[in-house]
Design an enzyme around this catalytic site. Sequence first.
Site, PDB file in Angstrom:
ATOM      1  N   SER A 295      34.717  37.181  44.842  1.00 23.88           N
ATOM      2  CA  SER A 295      32.973  36.534  45.635  1.00 23.88           C
ATOM      3  C   SER A 295      32.555  37.390  45.772  1.00 23.88           C
ATOM      4  O   SER A 295      32.986  36.307  47.107  1.00 23.88           O
ATOM      5  CB  SER A 295      33.302  34.511  45.218  1.00 23.88           C
ATOM      6  OG  SER A 295      34.246  33.926  46.216  1.00 23.88           O
TER       7      SER A 295
ATOM      8  N   LYS B 213      45.042  35.846  46.031  1.00 22.02           N
ATOM      9  CA  LYS B 213      44.431  34.082  45.934  1.00 22.02           C
ATOM     10  C   LYS B 213      44.783  33.344  44.573  1.00 22.02           C
ATOM     11  O   LYS B 213      45.314  32.478  44.888  1.00 22.02           O
ATOM     12  CB  LYS B 213      42.488  35.092  45.529  1.00 22.02           C
ATOM     13  CG  LYS B 213      42.278  36.017  46.335  1.00 22.02           C
ATOM     14  CD  LYS B 213      40.365  35.669  46.115  1.00 22.02           C
ATOM     15  CE  LYS B 213      40.348  36.955  44.860  1.00 22.02           C
ATOM     16  NZ  LYS B 213      41.158  37.859  44.512  1.00 22.02           N
TER      17      LYS B 213
ATOM     18  N   SER C 277      40.483  41.930  45.381  1.00 23.27           N
ATOM     19  CA  SER C 277      41.643  42.107  44.690  1.00 23.27           C
ATOM     20  C   SER C 277      43.344  41.922  45.232  1.00 23.27           C
ATOM     21  O   SER C 277      43.369  43.080  45.439  1.00 23.27           O
ATOM     22  CB  SER C 277      41.470  42.915  43.073  1.00 23.27           C
ATOM     23  OG  SER C 277      42.036  42.787  42.096  1.00 23.27           O
TER      24      SER C 277
END
Length: 643
Positions: free
Chosen positions: A556, A488, A484
């Site tokens: 993920s 991304k 986090s």
Amino acid sequence: MTEIPASGSMDEPIYKTDALIAEDIDAYLEMHQNKGLLRFITCGSVDDGKSTLIGRLLYDSKMIFEDQLAALEADSKRVGTQGQEIDFALLVDGLAAEREQGITIDVAYRFFTTEKRKFIVADTPGHEQYTRNMVTGASTADLAVILIDARKGVLPQTRRHSFLAHLIGIPHVVLAVNKMDLVDYDQSKFEHIVADYRSFAKSIGIDDFTAIPISGFKGDNITTAPSENTPWYKGPSLIDHLETVEIANTAAQEQSFRMPVQWVNRPNLDFRGFSGLISSGTARPGDAVRIVPSGKNSTIKSIVTMDGELEEAVAGQSVTITLADEVDCSRGDVISASDDPPEAADQFEATIVWMSDDKLIPGRGYQLKLATQTVNATIAEPKYEIDVNSLEHLAAKTLGLNGIGVAEVTTDRPITFEAYKDSRQLGGFILIDKITNATVAAGMIHFSLRRAQNVHWQATEISREQHADLKNQKPAVLWFTGLSGSGKSTIANMVEKKLNRMNRHTFLLDGDNVRHGLNKDLGFTEADRIENIRRVGEVAKLMADAGLIVITAFISPFRAEREMVRAMLPEGEFVEVHIDTPIEVAESRDVKGLYKKAREGKLKNFTGIDSPYEAPEKPEIRIDTTAMTPEEAADIIVDKLIG
């Protein structure tokens, strides 16, 4: 010509020539070669005398060499055995840790033979923490010897091992009440233990067993000679029973023909056969057979072995079968009787015996191996866990080490199987962790689920290749993964913009956005994270089937789930993009304040703080965000994708 005494006294010798001796040797070898093989296990609680019993069997059957016997006698004195008595357990407890602690840890396999039969015996651990080892030893056994210490009676581990032996489908059970010498061969004590065990055995479905009073240390009722210390016992000795009990292959020969194909034997263009071990039934040239799961029919042309062709082959034999027709058949398929084929399905209910220190994670992808078939599988949340002491069905969300539960299993394609009660070969499976390659569970299939039979693939006219050609592009799934705050979503958005300007058809699936709709019912536990990725993977696959370039931005955190999505797609279409950002850098960005809350304990299961992140080992693309800007990262990704 050499002549030697064959039998008789020295005064009246009977002589045999070399030729007659050779005939005797051939006859002897043939007799031993054709003897049946019985596999059995010894199990029970700690210090019930399992290893001592096996050592006694080896000793009495003359299966110990002189140097082994000398070493055994020396070891017996060293570990403190009184007088000249031999500690037979030392023959079996081979691990140094076992000898030091005086317990069995691993499964020890030993071979011995008598005039009537050959034997392979597995000495299984008594400690509860090693129950998984007992399951390993029991998986191929035809008989279980359940030992009970005559001084202690039926114990929890006795019940556990009995339940597992019955669950795994061992057809024969011997209740060996051991250490009778320590209770003065008391008949009433023996009968009380047998009655107690019979009550428990009936409750778990063991309707018949053979009870024998023994002393592994003294040798009572183990060999063929009845013990003078138990004149009240009129049954067989242990070895008598082992020599006469029915062997599983005999019963298997009476069932319908089944042979899982292990490999396709193609030594030259003129020969194509299918090799494997016949698990049940009988096969003859001319028999009608069906290939499952394809359903193709043919007949057996010939049955080939190293020694030539056979007119008949039975359960337990490894053979190569040739067919009269050129049918599609490969490793993992099952050649079966055409009028009684096994089932094929991709969903079924099964009993799971969990054998890993890491708990079962519902929804995680595992490899399932059944006979010669290997497929990807997921396990649903258990319907219940079984308390082996009380036999209660307990509510459970997972299974821990040695846990036994019932759950639904889903595979990525239909597999050929039978209910475990009908076939241990086609009904039993193992689960393998995809990352560590460790066996984590054993399973026994009950039945296929009705929905597995009612839901079918609908054939479509337009292929995925046609969808892609219409868009003039190659489908792909760009799977962004990272902590986090790693960047991304920022980089993924830039990539989509660049592809859009290049007239590429794309769709972006972002982790936060998906949780507002498709996955709004999921939390952030490990199981929920796995289900989150599974659903996104299925959606990404459908979009790729439509010819799109799919861009996903998800933490993920687990390798197994990323590999699960990779396995859904054709080779080369899954592109793993690791946004590699050190946690201290990601935490310094913390625009949402999530790391701060996690550090304060206000946000549970946060990746990188109290939940692990498993970085990709070999990603297709690795982006170091400390060495480049998001714009530069996007250019690199697009260049590698488009070329």
